[in-house]
Design a protein around this motif. Structure first.
Motif, PDB file in Angstrom:
ATOM      1  N   ASP A 261      -3.202-100.163 -61.000  1.00  0.00           N
ATOM      2  CA  ASP A 261      -2.563-100.221 -59.689  1.00  0.00           C
ATOM      3  C   ASP A 261      -3.453 -99.641 -58.587  1.00  0.00           C
ATOM      4  OD1 ASP A 261      -2.195 -97.771 -60.960  1.00  0.00           O
ATOM      5  OD2 ASP A 261      -0.415 -97.287 -59.797  1.00  0.00           O
ATOM      6  N   GLY A 262      -4.759 -99.899 -58.679  1.00  0.00           N
ATOM      7  CA  GLY A 262      -5.646 -99.547 -57.572  1.00  0.00           C
ATOM      8  C   GLY A 262      -5.418-100.506 -56.416  1.00  0.00           C
ATOM      9  N   PRO A 263      -6.140-100.379 -55.324  1.00  0.00           N
ATOM     10  CA  PRO A 263      -7.231 -99.418 -55.172  1.00  0.00           C
ATOM     11  C   PRO A 263      -6.741 -98.056 -54.695  1.00  0.00           C
ATOM     12  CG  PRO A 263      -7.167-100.827 -53.243  1.00  0.00           C
ATOM     13  CD  PRO A 263      -6.084-101.316 -54.179  1.00  0.00           C
ATOM     14  N   PHE A 264      -7.578 -97.039 -54.934  1.00  0.00           N
ATOM     15  CA  PHE A 264      -7.316 -95.679 -54.489  1.00  0.00           C
ATOM     16  C   PHE A 264      -8.330 -95.300 -53.416  1.00  0.00           C
ATOM     17  CE2 PHE A 264      -5.512 -95.958 -58.697  1.00  0.00           C
ATOM     18  CZ  PHE A 264      -4.328 -95.239 -58.605  1.00  0.00           C
ATOM     19  N   ASP A 286     -17.805 -97.830 -64.457  1.00  0.00           N
ATOM     20  CA  ASP A 286     -17.369 -99.138 -63.953  1.00  0.00           C
ATOM     21  C   ASP A 286     -15.883 -99.138 -63.633  1.00  0.00           C
ATOM     22  OD1 ASP A 286     -19.907-100.261 -64.150  1.00  0.00           O
ATOM     23  OD2 ASP A 286     -19.532-101.161 -66.118  1.00  0.00           O
ATOM     24  N   THR A 287     -15.089 -98.500 -64.495  1.00  0.00           N
ATOM     25  CA  THR A 287     -13.638 -98.466 -64.284  1.00  0.00           C
ATOM     26  C   THR A 287     -13.294 -97.712 -63.010  1.00  0.00           C
ATOM     27  OG1 THR A 287     -13.227 -98.576 -66.673  1.00  0.00           O
ATOM     28  CG2 THR A 287     -11.441 -97.754 -65.293  1.00  0.00           C
ATOM     29  N   LEU A 288     -13.907 -96.562 -62.808  1.00  0.00           N
ATOM     30  CA  LEU A 288     -13.608 -95.793 -61.601  1.00  0.00           C
ATOM     31  C   LEU A 288     -14.087 -96.522 -60.349  1.00  0.00           C
ATOM     32  CD1 LEU A 288     -14.330 -92.115 -62.723  1.00  0.00           C
ATOM     33  CD2 LEU A 288     -12.310 -93.536 -63.070  1.00  0.00           C
ATOM     34  N   TYR A 289     -15.212 -97.190 -60.449  1.00  0.00           N
ATOM     35  CA  TYR A 289     -15.703 -97.983 -59.311  1.00  0.00           C
ATOM     36  C   TYR A 289     -14.709 -99.081 -58.965  1.00  0.00           C
ATOM     37  CZ  TYR A 289     -19.065-100.507 -56.363  1.00  0.00           C
ATOM     38  OH  TYR A 289     -19.700-101.125 -55.312  1.00  0.00           O
ATOM     39  N   LEU A 291     -11.531 -99.113 -59.462  1.00  0.00           N
ATOM     40  CA  LEU A 291     -10.252 -98.589 -58.979  1.00  0.00           C
ATOM     41  C   LEU A 291     -10.317 -98.039 -57.562  1.00  0.00           C
ATOM     42  CD1 LEU A 291      -9.047 -96.836 -62.249  1.00  0.00           C
ATOM     43  CD2 LEU A 291      -7.963 -98.799 -61.130  1.00  0.00           C
ATOM     44  N   LEU A 292     -11.514 -97.901 -57.010  1.00  0.00           N
ATOM     45  CA  LEU A 292     -11.660 -97.406 -55.641  1.00  0.00           C
ATOM     46  C   LEU A 292     -11.681 -98.549 -54.639  1.00  0.00           C
ATOM     47  CD1 LEU A 292     -14.345 -94.571 -55.943  1.00  0.00           C
ATOM     48  CD2 LEU A 292     -11.996 -94.296 -55.142  1.00  0.00           C
ATOM     49  N   GLY A 296     -14.239 -95.826 -50.732  1.00  0.00           N
ATOM     50  CA  GLY A 296     -13.571 -94.782 -51.484  1.00  0.00           C
ATOM     51  C   GLY A 296     -14.555 -93.817 -52.118  1.00  0.00           C
ATOM     52  N   ARG A 297     -14.070 -92.603 -52.423  1.00  0.00           N
ATOM     53  CA  ARG A 297     -14.952 -91.534 -52.874  1.00  0.00           C
ATOM     54  C   ARG A 297     -14.528 -91.040 -54.265  1.00  0.00           C
ATOM     55  NH1 ARG A 297     -13.405 -91.617 -47.987  1.00  0.00           N
ATOM     56  NH2 ARG A 297     -11.560 -90.340 -48.399  1.00  0.00           N
TER      57      ARG A 297
END
Length: 437
Positions: A261-264, A286-289, A291-292, A296-297
């Motif tokens: 349920d990104g983006p954050f 890759d997953t954190l990228y 989701l932003l 995003g930071r």
């Protein structure tokens, strides 16, 4: 059988080629080594059987957890002395240590057989991680590892960590308390992420909810926290309800790889990446990228190790793997930075706070020692001994620069190149001290 201490120290000195650094007392009452300092106590002969069966850290760890080896006096001084004697040696000496399993070297240890008593060795302590199933760092296996470490009782963790319930490196100023230093660390992360009212924050490995609560209460963020520990999640939800923040914070028992349920606006990952493993670290980045949102930071707070001359030879610490963080792995700082960049992040800042973690661990050990009897009742004598050793040994490792801890601030910088960060995000005073953001 007499003077077992002299025989043991002489054998250790023959194998390792140096003077034994601390005083040793054996089960027969004999003592050897430098006087006037702390004493390493071998209480039971069967500790030697463990060492003969599993030479190195795992044998020592089993004997420690079982109470067959102990320390009288300053535990840190003993660990510091043994670190230089056993683990921190030149290449030639490390080669000799690695050869302990070689038949030629093992022949020199046959004298231990007379001291050790009848074989086979005792069974491993019940606290040792066994029965792992599934592929390493699969979702199923990671859930087992997290449960082993974290689902040992929230009351025990509260005893060790204190009221902040933050299980990562604090950020110290002179004269501050542990709770103040943990609050300052959470606030440092929030400021690095430039959180503001209404921002969506994903807290990966949210623990007992401390970062989520701080971000929501102090900065007005809307937070999703994910953990694989049901005990952590239950504790965090209770705290959040008591703070009146249930409308701003959602705590999930969920693998970060399943968040959809990104983006954050921002992601905090504080002391979680050590569980990911080298083979999965690119997937993590890759997953954190993904989701932003653009711009995003990410704040990735992670323990590192010194690089090996032969990285293929790196092995996970057997004590940590068996008793503390199953399947946990440390990476050199440079590898973490490169992987984040390969995933698409622009790394804007790296802050090394190694000495801060040594201070934090010493406070945790003091908390544990002050409530030792209660800690034993909440868990087991073996579990309490595990925690005392792992935290004290880790403090020494940070102090001796064997391991470090770093905060990486990275941005999902859009194609136009606008990072959204100020020209000067860190200010240094005349003494060279960072003044933060």
């Amino acid at each position: 059988m007499t003077d077992a201490a002299s025989r043991l120290t002489a054998l250790a000195e023959d194998v390792l080629g140096a003077k034994f650094p601390v005083r040793l007392r054996a089960w027969d009452g004999s003592e050897a080594g430098p006087a006037g300092g702390p004493v390493l106590v071998v209480r039971e002969r069967r500790a030697l059987r463990r060492l003969l069966w599993k030479p190195g850290e795992l044998g020592l760890a089993r004997a420690w957890v079982a109470g067959e080896i102990d320390v009288e006096g300053d535990l840190y001084a003993v660990l510091d002395g043994l670190a230089g004697f056993i683990w921190e040696r030149d290449e030639e000496s490390r080669g000799a240590l690695a050869a302990v399993r070689d038949p030629k070297v093992r022949a020199a240890a046959r004298a231990l057989l007379k001291l050790a008593g009848p074989f086979p060795p005792p069974k491993p302590p019940v606290e040792e991680m066994r029965g792992r199933t599934g592929v390493s760092h699969s979702k199923r296996r990671d859930k087992q590892a997290i449960s082993h470490h974290y689902d040992v009782g929230n009351d025990f963790y509260e005893l060790v960590l204190g009221p902040s319930m933050v299980y990562s490196c604090a950020y110290w100023t002179d004269g501050g308390t542990l709770e103040e230093a943990q609050r300052d660390k959470l606030d440092l992360i929030a400021r690095k992420l430039r959180l503001k009212e209404g921002d969506r924050l994903l807290d990966v490995g949210c623990g007992w909810g401390s970062m989520a609560i701080h971000a929501a209460r102090e900065y007005g963020a809307r937070v999703v926290g994910v953990t694989l520990s049901r005990e952590q999640a239950a504790f965090a939800r209770k705290r959040i309800a008591e703070e009146g923040l249930t409308d701003r914070i959602e705590i999930r028992v969920q693998d970060y790889r399943d968040v959809e349920d990104g983006p954050f606006d921002a992601i905090s990952s504080i002391g979680m990446a050590e569980h990911v493993g080298a083979v999965k670290y690119r997937e993590y980045a890759d997953t954190l990228y993904r989701l932003l949102k653009p711009g995003g930071r990410l704040l990735n707070h992670q323990i590192s190790r010194r690089p090996e001359s032969d990285e293929e030879a790196y092995e996970v610490d057997p004590f940590i793997d068996a008793y503390v963080f199953p399947d946990g792995e440390l990476a050199p700082m440079g590898r973490t930075l490169t992987t984040l960049e390969d995933a698409g992040f622009e790394v804007r800042d790296v802050e090394a706070i190694r000495e801060h973690y040594a201070l934090t661990l010493r406070r945790w050990v003091a908390n544990l020692e002050a409530e030792w009897d209660r800690a034993v009742r909440l868990t087991s004598p073996g579990r309490a001994r595990i925690w005392r050793l792992y935290m004290a040994a880790s403090a020494v490792s940070f102090e001796r620069n064997r391991i470090g801890v770093n905060q990486f601030l990275a941005v999902k910088t859009p194609g136009a190149g606008t990072s959204g960060l100020p020209l000067r995000s860190r200010v240094w005073d005349e003494s060279g001290e960072s003044q933060g953001r």
